[in-house]
Design an enzyme around this catalytic site. Sequence first.
Site, PDB file in Angstrom:
ATOM      1  N   SER A 177       1.752  -9.799  -0.984  1.00 51.11           N
ATOM      2  CA  SER A 177       1.373  -8.383  -0.833  1.00 51.11           C
ATOM      3  C   SER A 177       1.760  -7.777   0.512  1.00 51.11           C
ATOM      4  CB  SER A 177      -0.136  -8.225  -1.048  1.00 51.11           C
ATOM      5  OG  SER A 177      -0.867  -9.073  -0.177  1.00 51.11           O
ATOM      6  N   LYS A 189       0.810  -1.226   0.000  1.00 53.93           N
ATOM      7  CA  LYS A 189       0.000   0.000   0.000  1.00 53.93           C
ATOM      8  C   LYS A 189       0.843   1.276   0.000  1.00 53.93           C
ATOM      9  CE  LYS A 189      -4.457  -1.556   1.684  1.00 53.93           C
ATOM     10  NZ  LYS A 189      -4.243  -2.958   2.128  1.00 53.93           N
ATOM     11  N   GLU A 224      -9.707   7.275   3.839  1.00 50.26           N
ATOM     12  CA  GLU A 224     -10.628   6.412   4.575  1.00 50.26           C
ATOM     13  C   GLU A 224      -9.878   5.134   4.894  1.00 50.26           C
ATOM     14  OE1 GLU A 224     -10.177   6.181   1.418  1.00 50.26           O
ATOM     15  OE2 GLU A 224     -10.085   3.989   1.281  1.00 50.26           O
TER      16      GLU A 224
HETATM   17  C1  PLP Z   1      -5.033  -3.999   1.754  1.00 50.84           C
HETATM   18  C2  PLP Z   1      -4.334  -5.269   1.474  1.00 50.84           C
HETATM   19  C3  PLP Z   1      -4.732  -6.145   0.434  1.00 50.84           C
HETATM   20  C4  PLP Z   1      -5.968  -5.921  -0.398  1.00 50.84           C
HETATM   21  O1  PLP Z   1      -5.999  -4.770  -1.153  1.00 50.84           O
HETATM   22  P1  PLP Z   1      -5.769  -4.762  -2.726  1.00 50.84           P
HETATM   23  O2  PLP Z   1      -6.111  -3.387  -3.114  1.00 50.84           O
HETATM   24  O3  PLP Z   1      -6.674  -5.801  -3.313  1.00 50.84           O
HETATM   25  O4  PLP Z   1      -4.355  -5.098  -2.965  1.00 50.84           O
HETATM   26  C5  PLP Z   1      -3.987  -7.276   0.190  1.00 50.84           C
HETATM   27  N1  PLP Z   1      -2.900  -7.576   0.934  1.00 50.84           N
HETATM   28  C6  PLP Z   1      -2.493  -6.766   1.933  1.00 50.84           C
HETATM   29  C7  PLP Z   1      -1.285  -7.158   2.708  1.00 50.84           C
HETATM   30  C8  PLP Z   1      -3.184  -5.600   2.224  1.00 50.84           C
HETATM   31  O5  PLP Z   1      -2.764  -4.801   3.224  1.00 50.84           O
END
Ligand code: PLP
Length: 388
Positions: A372, A91, A113
């Site tokens: 992610s 993010k 938000e």
């Molecule tokens: C917020 C988040 C997601 C989901 O958000 P996307 O916009 O679909 O990427 C996935 N993995 C992690 C670690 C997150 O913090």
Amino acid sequence: MEKVSVESRGYFGEFGGSFIPDELQKVMNQLEEQFLKYKDDPEFIDEFKYYLKEYVGRENPLTFAANLTKQSGGAKIYLKREDLNHTGAHKINNAIGQILLAKRMGITRIIAETGAGQHGVAAATACAMFGMECIIYMGKLDTERQALNVFRMELLGAKVIPVEKGQGRLKDAVDEALGDLVQNYQNTFYLLGSAVGPHPYPTMVKHFQAIISEESKRQILEKEGKLPAAVIACTGGGSNAIGAFAHYIEEKNVRLIGVEPKEAATLTEGVPAVIHGFKCLTLLDEKGEPQPTYSIAAGLDYPGVGPEHSYLKTSGRAEYVTVTGQEALEAFLVLSKTEGIIPALESSHAVAYAMKLAAELPPEDVLIVNLSGRGDKDVEQVFNMLKN
Ligand SMILES: *Cc1c(COP(=O)(O)O)cnc(C)c1O
């Protein structure tokens, strides 16, 4: 006149667009103009890359998961390590990009938000770094469930405003943030956290997250001398997945696979509808309202999804599959034990599917899983789940 030009932009097939009141549309038009002005500006690009390197810690590795590969059998599994970024997830890439754009626009008041708090923390971090005022709208119920994340944002200098209206959830926080933007657009920038919302947000968020596949493509060619058979990423709003897919969309031999929780299977089971100012595949209840979802991964708990994913799905370019919360939990445990990497519960969904797919493919094939985020934030939750 203006309506026509707006409608021709920001569409992915029938999805995307901008379904918002006129006063908000004016703000979006201005934002689009500024984004288009700066996105290819060499100085802006240099500045973005500078902070990605020196602050976020990019480029992050593409790690060969030898033990996981051995355990799954079949294709080689590589992990794109977004978990190693500052603040522990992808993010921050987008937060830095949007803050730099705000800075160019001469804006110093940032609003955002947040649901579970992950985007709020990324936004507050970037604001601290750039000396910007930061206001985070969060549903009252969410502030109570995520008290530690509220404190984290406050440590970073942000002001967290609990929203009592409605159900005190994410949707209500989005409404408050949009209301603030309409009132204060002259000095305020709305930092949106995923590849959703009215145009230009989905396009802009993809642009800033595309660094993930820009790096992974270079890295896999260096390591393997060929492109992967598939790129696999979890999809909530879709920002890490679209960033992980971006540089492979034109490579027709690379399968693009988005993994959703079975409990929030927007792309797999959704129908086209307008929510939160844009058109996408979405889960609706009998009354046609966005359906509440219950994923174990807070970041995937959203009844809509980015418009480009909706288009990649209906056009057949990408595949979307589901795994259950239980399967994600097992993958969380397996990756921790085999590789010494505790993944976020969101990312664990992608890992779970990659393990299944690897077993079906020959050892010559390679898979890239977008990890992610890291799972430190989820350790207490997993502790409680295993106890019961
Ligand atoms: C917020 C988040 C997601 C989901 O958000 P996307 O916009 O679909 O990427 C996935 N993995 C992690 C670690 C997150 O913090």
